[in-house]
Design a protein around this motif. Structure first.
Motif, PDB file in Angstrom:
ATOM      1  N   ASN A 164      50.984  39.509  41.476  1.00 26.05           N
ATOM      2  CA  ASN A 164      49.837  39.269  40.596  1.00 26.05           C
ATOM      3  C   ASN A 164      49.406  40.582  39.941  1.00 26.05           C
ATOM      4  O   ASN A 164      48.668  41.364  40.527  1.00 26.05           O
ATOM      5  N   THR A 181      44.995  33.256  39.098  1.00 20.32           N
ATOM      6  CA  THR A 181      43.621  33.140  39.566  1.00 20.32           C
ATOM      7  C   THR A 181      43.550  32.514  40.957  1.00 20.32           C
ATOM      8  O   THR A 181      44.521  31.925  41.453  1.00 20.32           O
ATOM      9  N   VAL A 182      42.366  32.598  41.551  1.00 18.72           N
ATOM     10  CA  VAL A 182      42.135  31.957  42.839  1.00 18.72           C
ATOM     11  C   VAL A 182      42.404  30.458  42.737  1.00 18.72           C
ATOM     12  O   VAL A 182      42.992  29.851  43.638  1.00 18.72           O
ATOM     13  N   GLU A 211      49.090  42.184  45.526  1.00 13.98           N
ATOM     14  CA  GLU A 211      47.798  42.272  44.863  1.00 13.98           C
ATOM     15  C   GLU A 211      47.741  43.519  43.990  1.00 13.98           C
ATOM     16  O   GLU A 211      47.593  44.642  44.475  1.00 13.98           O
ATOM     17  N   THR A 244      45.838  43.429  40.870  1.00 15.24           N
ATOM     18  CA  THR A 244      44.831  43.201  39.834  1.00 15.24           C
ATOM     19  C   THR A 244      43.992  44.451  39.570  1.00 15.24           C
ATOM     20  O   THR A 244      43.319  44.539  38.543  1.00 15.24           O
ATOM     21  N   ASP A 298      41.453  45.152  41.214  1.00 19.53           N
ATOM     22  CA  ASP A 298      40.097  44.752  41.599  1.00 19.53           C
ATOM     23  C   ASP A 298      40.092  44.632  43.119  1.00 19.53           C
ATOM     24  O   ASP A 298      40.561  43.643  43.675  1.00 19.53           O
ATOM     25  N   SER A 355      37.866  44.016  45.189  1.00 16.91           N
ATOM     26  CA  SER A 355      37.129  42.872  45.723  1.00 16.91           C
ATOM     27  C   SER A 355      37.969  41.605  45.744  1.00 16.91           C
ATOM     28  O   SER A 355      37.617  40.643  46.432  1.00 16.91           O
ATOM     29  N   ASN A 356      39.081  41.586  45.016  1.00 17.01           N
ATOM     30  CA  ASN A 356      39.928  40.394  45.027  1.00 17.01           C
ATOM     31  C   ASN A 356      40.546  40.159  46.396  1.00 17.01           C
ATOM     32  O   ASN A 356      40.856  39.020  46.751  1.00 17.01           O
ATOM     33  N   ARG A 388      37.849  38.305  48.114  1.00 15.00           N
ATOM     34  CA  ARG A 388      37.738  37.000  47.451  1.00 15.00           C
ATOM     35  C   ARG A 388      38.818  36.043  47.960  1.00 15.00           C
ATOM     36  O   ARG A 388      38.546  34.880  48.270  1.00 15.00           O
ATOM     37  N   MET A 389      40.057  36.547  48.081  1.00 15.96           N
ATOM     38  CA  MET A 389      41.156  35.715  48.539  1.00 15.96           C
ATOM     39  C   MET A 389      41.011  35.353  50.021  1.00 15.96           C
ATOM     40  O   MET A 389      41.272  34.222  50.431  1.00 15.96           O
ATOM     41  N   GLU A 397      42.455  48.980  50.003  1.00 20.85           N
ATOM     42  CA  GLU A 397      42.763  47.563  50.215  1.00 20.85           C
ATOM     43  C   GLU A 397      43.189  47.282  51.652  1.00 20.85           C
ATOM     44  O   GLU A 397      42.894  46.207  52.188  1.00 20.85           O
TER      45      GLU A 397
END
Length: 296
Positions: free
Chosen positions: A135, A145-146, A163, A165, A167, A169-170, A173-174, A195
């Protein structure tokens, strides 16, 4: 498949005439294995996959599987513009003994969410190999996307996410949405420790090609909860890790491999070796890092 640990996205080694340099490739591969990496990824951006012929990709995969001989998983990257080509490589990877696949969304065509999900499901349903979805909307312009991962969860062999992105925080989020349904591996060198601290279980790494011991040590220290020790190495490493987030990451990382004695700077056209001020600037980063290399 254990999606855990450090997975180098290895570079492809060339002779000056542009042919594959398998001896140098194996030298670097052994350096990675001796340093404790947990898997090998072939045919990614760093592997200059888009400039390789079908036969060269087959040779690299076959010979890597043979050389590694089951010590760690060998993952083949699929980055294709047509579903039929992705299916070809999924079948070929299985035939050649690869342990898993890393798959990007369709290349060149800007597929919408329905098309991307269908593409991933079609490949997943055609193979028994475990799959990691790559991604990376920054470089490849398609965000998975989620909600798309919600649809993909029905494919049991889609197990992990690279991962990228950028971001952080993703990761949370995941995990909030899926728990441990997907294993999350950081795909951006400059965000790796951050991360890992937020729950990633692996690191698909670039500068590991030249500095595998440092990369593996950071990962292991984080897993052991020795955060302050990991920070010291990571802070030394960051100027080098930033070579991974530039369009010329292939040339930069290959130059680092050259300086560390485990690779060459030969690239395949249209890429060209670095010259002039740019080369001097990148070499300063590399040689400064080598001169200040921490004792592990």
């Amino acid at each position: 498949m254990n999606w855990y640990g450090v997975f180098p996205a290895v570079t492809t080694k060339f002779h000056p005439d542009g042919s594959l340099d398998m001896d140098l490739f194996f030298k670097n591969l052994d350096f990675q294995l001796d340093s404790g990496v947990h898997g090998i990824i072939l045919g990614g951006t760093l592997g200059e996959s888009s400039a390789l012929t079908t036969e060269e990709k087959i040779t690299l995969t076959r010979e890597t599987v043979k050389h590694v001989n089951g010590k760690v998983p060998v993952i083949l990257n699929i980055a294709e513009g047509a579903t039929q080509e992705a299916l070809f490589w999924a079948a070929k990877a299985e035939e050649l003994g690869a342990s898993g696949l890393m798959i990007l969304p369709p290349m060149r065509y800007a597929a919408d969410a329905r098309e991307v999900v269908t593409y991933f499901k079609t490949v997943a349903n055609a193979t028994s190999l475990p799959i990691m979805i790559y991604n990376n909307p920054i470089d490849y312009k398609t965000l998975v996307t989620v909600e798309m991962f919600e649809e993909l969860a029905e494919c049991e062999n889609i197990q992990a996410i690279k991962e990228s992105t950028r971001d952080i925080s993703n990761v949370t989020r995941m995990i909030n949405r899926f728990g441990d349904r997907y294993k999350i591996l950081c795909g951006v060198d400059t965000l790796a420790m951050e991360e890992l601290l937020m729950g990633s279980c692996g690191w698909v790494a670039g500068l590991v090609c030249a500095f595998p011991k440092e990369t593996v040590t950071i990962f292991n220290l984080v897993q052991e909860g020795k955060i302050e020790e990991a920070k010291k190495i990571y802070r030394w490493f960051l100027p080098l890790l930033e070579l991974d987030i530039h369009p010329k990451l292939v040339q930069y990382i290959k130059l680092a491999e050259h300086h560390c004695g485990v690779g060459s700077e030969h690239v395949r056209a249209p890429r060209l070796a670095l010259i002039g001020e740019e080369r001097e600037r990148i070499e300063r980063v590399i040689t400064d890092g080598i001169s200040k290399r921490p004792k592990l």
